[in-house]
Scaffold this motif. Sequence first.
Motif, PDB file in Angstrom:
ATOM      1  N   SER A 124      21.508  -5.634   2.727  1.00 39.91           N
ATOM      2  CA  SER A 124      22.048  -6.795   2.020  1.00 39.91           C
ATOM      3  C   SER A 124      22.110  -6.570   0.518  1.00 39.91           C
ATOM      4  CB  SER A 124      21.199  -8.033   2.327  1.00 39.91           C
ATOM      5  OG  SER A 124      19.872  -7.833   1.884  1.00 39.91           O
ATOM      6  N   GLY A 125      21.645  -5.381   0.053  1.00 39.52           N
ATOM      7  CA  GLY A 125      21.684  -5.114  -1.388  1.00 39.52           C
ATOM      8  C   GLY A 125      20.312  -5.216  -2.029  1.00 39.52           C
ATOM      9  N   LYS A 126      19.357  -5.800  -1.304  1.00 37.59           N
ATOM     10  CA  LYS A 126      17.996  -5.916  -1.846  1.00 37.59           C
ATOM     11  C   LYS A 126      17.238  -4.630  -1.536  1.00 37.59           C
ATOM     12  CE  LYS A 126      17.641 -10.902  -1.121  1.00 37.59           C
ATOM     13  NZ  LYS A 126      16.935 -11.939  -0.375  1.00 37.59           N
ATOM     14  N   ASN A 127      16.465  -4.159  -2.521  1.00 37.51           N
ATOM     15  CA  ASN A 127      15.655  -2.975  -2.276  1.00 37.51           C
ATOM     16  C   ASN A 127      14.343  -3.377  -1.651  1.00 37.51           C
ATOM     17  OD1 ASN A 127      17.446  -1.112  -3.443  1.00 37.51           O
ATOM     18  ND2 ASN A 127      16.808  -1.766  -5.491  1.00 37.51           N
ATOM     19  N   PRO A 128      13.889  -2.670  -0.597  1.00 37.13           N
ATOM     20  CA  PRO A 128      12.603  -3.017  -0.008  1.00 37.13           C
ATOM     21  C   PRO A 128      11.471  -2.772  -0.997  1.00 37.13           C
ATOM     22  CG  PRO A 128      13.442  -0.958   0.920  1.00 37.13           C
ATOM     23  CD  PRO A 128      14.524  -1.528   0.077  1.00 37.13           C
ATOM     24  N   VAL A 129      10.392  -3.559  -0.860  1.00 38.78           N
ATOM     25  CA  VAL A 129       9.245  -3.435  -1.755  1.00 38.78           C
ATOM     26  C   VAL A 129       8.514  -2.138  -1.444  1.00 38.78           C
ATOM     27  CG1 VAL A 129       7.071  -4.511  -2.481  1.00 38.78           C
ATOM     28  CG2 VAL A 129       8.975  -5.946  -1.778  1.00 38.78           C
ATOM     29  N   PRO A 130       8.241  -1.275  -2.466  1.00 44.31           N
ATOM     30  CA  PRO A 130       7.498  -0.049  -2.197  1.00 44.31           C
ATOM     31  C   PRO A 130       6.034  -0.399  -1.937  1.00 44.31           C
ATOM     32  CG  PRO A 130       7.962  -0.260  -4.560  1.00 44.31           C
ATOM     33  CD  PRO A 130       8.596  -1.421  -3.884  1.00 44.31           C
ATOM     34  N   VAL A 131       5.559  -0.121  -0.727  1.00 42.86           N
ATOM     35  CA  VAL A 131       4.185  -0.493  -0.380  1.00 42.86           C
ATOM     36  C   VAL A 131       3.366   0.747  -0.072  1.00 42.86           C
ATOM     37  CG1 VAL A 131       4.805  -2.776   0.489  1.00 42.86           C
ATOM     38  CG2 VAL A 131       4.788  -0.845   2.056  1.00 42.86           C
ATOM     39  N   ASP A 132       2.029   0.598  -0.167  1.00 43.84           N
ATOM     40  CA  ASP A 132       1.147   1.706   0.166  1.00 43.84           C
ATOM     41  C   ASP A 132       0.639   1.536   1.593  1.00 43.84           C
ATOM     42  OD1 ASP A 132      -0.760  -0.245   0.101  1.00 43.84           O
ATOM     43  OD2 ASP A 132      -1.795   0.472  -1.685  1.00 43.84           O
ATOM     44  N   THR A 133      -0.403   2.293   1.943  1.00 45.46           N
ATOM     45  CA  THR A 133      -0.925   2.264   3.311  1.00 45.46           C
ATOM     46  C   THR A 133      -1.536   0.913   3.685  1.00 45.46           C
ATOM     47  OG1 THR A 133      -2.937   3.263   2.429  1.00 45.46           O
ATOM     48  CG2 THR A 133      -1.359   4.744   3.475  1.00 45.46           C
ATOM     49  N   ASN A 134      -1.879   0.097   2.702  1.00 50.87           N
ATOM     50  CA  ASN A 134      -2.442  -1.220   2.984  1.00 50.87           C
ATOM     51  C   ASN A 134      -1.353  -2.276   3.216  1.00 50.87           C
ATOM     52  OD1 ASN A 134      -5.316  -0.668   2.679  1.00 50.87           O
ATOM     53  ND2 ASN A 134      -4.843  -0.298   0.529  1.00 50.87           N
ATOM     54  N   GLY A 135      -0.086  -1.880   3.066  1.00 49.97           N
ATOM     55  CA  GLY A 135       1.005  -2.821   3.271  1.00 49.97           C
ATOM     56  C   GLY A 135       1.357  -3.633   2.051  1.00 49.97           C
ATOM     57  N   ILE A 136       0.658  -3.393   0.936  1.00 48.55           N
ATOM     58  CA  ILE A 136       0.960  -4.095  -0.322  1.00 48.55           C
ATOM     59  C   ILE A 136       0.918  -3.111  -1.487  1.00 48.55           C
ATOM     60  CG2 ILE A 136       0.080  -6.333   0.486  1.00 48.55           C
ATOM     61  CD1 ILE A 136      -2.415  -5.875  -1.209  1.00 48.55           C
ATOM     62  N   THR A 137       1.512  -3.492  -2.599  1.00 50.67           N
ATOM     63  CA  THR A 137       1.551  -2.613  -3.773  1.00 50.67           C
ATOM     64  C   THR A 137       0.249  -2.753  -4.577  1.00 50.67           C
ATOM     65  OG1 THR A 137       2.473  -4.297  -5.241  1.00 50.67           O
ATOM     66  CG2 THR A 137       4.045  -2.987  -3.960  1.00 50.67           C
ATOM     67  N   PRO A 138      -0.087  -1.737  -5.397  1.00 50.16           N
ATOM     68  CA  PRO A 138      -1.270  -1.857  -6.248  1.00 50.16           C
ATOM     69  C   PRO A 138      -1.218  -3.089  -7.167  1.00 50.16           C
ATOM     70  CG  PRO A 138      -0.539   0.415  -6.200  1.00 50.16           C
ATOM     71  CD  PRO A 138       0.497  -0.394  -5.482  1.00 50.16           C
ATOM     72  N   PHE A 139      -0.011  -3.425  -7.639  1.00 46.09           N
ATOM     73  CA  PHE A 139       0.130  -4.602  -8.506  1.00 46.09           C
ATOM     74  C   PHE A 139      -0.231  -5.881  -7.746  1.00 46.09           C
ATOM     75  CE2 PHE A 139       2.765  -8.080 -10.333  1.00 46.09           C
ATOM     76  CZ  PHE A 139       2.157  -8.144 -11.585  1.00 46.09           C
ATOM     77  N   GLN A 140       0.177  -5.955  -6.466  1.00 45.16           N
ATOM     78  CA  GLN A 140      -0.165  -7.118  -5.650  1.00 45.16           C
ATOM     79  C   GLN A 140      -1.667  -7.183  -5.379  1.00 45.16           C
ATOM     80  OE1 GLN A 140       2.598  -6.350  -2.441  1.00 45.16           O
ATOM     81  NE2 GLN A 140       4.058  -7.863  -3.193  1.00 45.16           N
ATOM     82  N   LEU A 184      12.204  -7.137   6.445  1.00 44.41           N
ATOM     83  CA  LEU A 184      13.053  -7.545   7.567  1.00 44.41           C
ATOM     84  C   LEU A 184      14.398  -8.077   7.067  1.00 44.41           C
ATOM     85  CD1 LEU A 184      10.457  -9.290   9.909  1.00 44.41           C
ATOM     86  CD2 LEU A 184      11.833  -7.282  10.490  1.00 44.41           C
ATOM     87  N   THR A 185      14.330  -8.869   5.983  1.00 45.98           N
ATOM     88  CA  THR A 185      15.541  -9.452   5.399  1.00 45.98           C
ATOM     89  C   THR A 185      16.464  -8.358   4.863  1.00 45.98           C
ATOM     90  OG1 THR A 185      14.227 -11.376   4.751  1.00 45.98           O
ATOM     91  CG2 THR A 185      16.386 -11.160   3.730  1.00 45.98           C
ATOM     92  N   SER A 186      15.856  -7.343   4.234  1.00 46.97           N
ATOM     93  CA  SER A 186      16.660  -6.285   3.602  1.00 46.97           C
ATOM     94  C   SER A 186      17.297  -5.340   4.614  1.00 46.97           C
ATOM     95  CB  SER A 186      15.790  -5.477   2.634  1.00 46.97           C
ATOM     96  OG  SER A 186      14.807  -4.766   3.342  1.00 46.97           O
ATOM     97  N   THR A 187      16.796  -5.320   5.859  1.00 51.62           N
ATOM     98  CA  THR A 187      17.349  -4.407   6.873  1.00 51.62           C
ATOM     99  C   THR A 187      18.299  -5.115   7.842  1.00 51.62           C
ATOM    100  OG1 THR A 187      15.357  -4.749   8.211  1.00 51.62           O
ATOM    101  CG2 THR A 187      15.430  -2.786   6.805  1.00 51.62           C
ATOM    102  N   THR A 188      18.517  -6.417   7.622  1.00 45.92           N
ATOM    103  CA  THR A 188      19.449  -7.151   8.522  1.00 45.92           C
ATOM    104  C   THR A 188      20.797  -7.357   7.838  1.00 45.92           C
ATOM    105  OG1 THR A 188      18.527  -9.246   7.706  1.00 45.92           O
ATOM    106  CG2 THR A 188      17.651  -8.342   9.778  1.00 45.92           C
TER     107      THR A 188
END
Length: 345
Positions: free
Chosen positions: A5-21, A341-345
């Motif tokens: 859809s044009g949105k870039n997926p969030v880059p996540v680590d092994t915990n499923g979230i980013t260090p910033f999150q 999920l949104t970015s891959t549909t």
Amino acid sequence: MSGNSGKNPVPVDTNGITPFQQMLASCSGALLTSLFVTPLDVVKIRLQAQKSPFPKGKCFVYCNGLMDHTCVCTNGNSKAWYKAPGHFNGTLDAFIKIVRREGIKSLWSGLPPTLIMAVPATVIYFTCYDQLRAALRVRMGSHAEEAPLLAGALARVGSVTVISPLELIRTKMQSQRSSYRELSEVIHSAVRNEGWRSLWRGWGPTLLRDVPFSAMYWYNYEKGKAWLCKHNNIREPTFAITFISGAVSGSIASIVTLPFDVVKTRRQVEIGELQAMNLSSKASSSTLSVMIKIVAENGVGGLFVGFLPRVIKVAPACAIMISCYEFGKAFFRKHNQERLLTSTT
């Protein structure tokens, strides 16, 4: 559909979230912990001041639920929050009277300045722990279950090393009544008179208490959380599971490391008072000599003084902090999954 859809997926680590999150989750947990735990310490200090008033140059240790801070009594001014007049007959009586006479805000007296260091320290500590645990689990193979123990110890060494000089500078500025504009002069003066190593004075005793505490806390927390999840036949821990695991593991770690806490507090106060009198803190006692002195004066029991107050303070602080942190991580993980999920549909 394989389109985007044009949105870039969030880059996540092994915990499923980013260090910033992770940082945001730990920051929110730190603020909530301080709001809940600080009133307990404010009341404790007011009761302490009533029993033996703080003279000029006297130090006391203030805890906002995240870390201990040395506070220096700079003058005899009764307007200072810890010297406000009042007669209390116990903890509950103090709570009621302080709120009635001074307003509910007074239960968080002295909190804002201490958060300047406590929040960054907590963010560094929790984010480093999660990153290290994930990396160590991959590298440790069959010993992956011990990863929380090592990650907890290393994360604490890192946060203490970063924060120790800042806390020492804060105490110096408070005792000399310097403004933040004079910050560079305070640092240059300390380095000129006592060398760079003086900025990490008190680092050793802090590590002696905090590293074993952190290693035990994280190991027992992860074990307890996994056991409770298995017992309840669930994959993801609930808020109650993280809260109970945090409280129990925090209590165990605080009891085991209590002697180091007693020594660390004594040294912290001693160094603060030497600074308040503009004396070199090189004159302060070593960790071992403080321990020997305590045993000589009060017996071995002297190393376990304040057992109940420490557990009462540490258990809820650990429980609130970890459950808020885990809740924050779960929130961001779900958000990232939905976004993916949104970015891959």
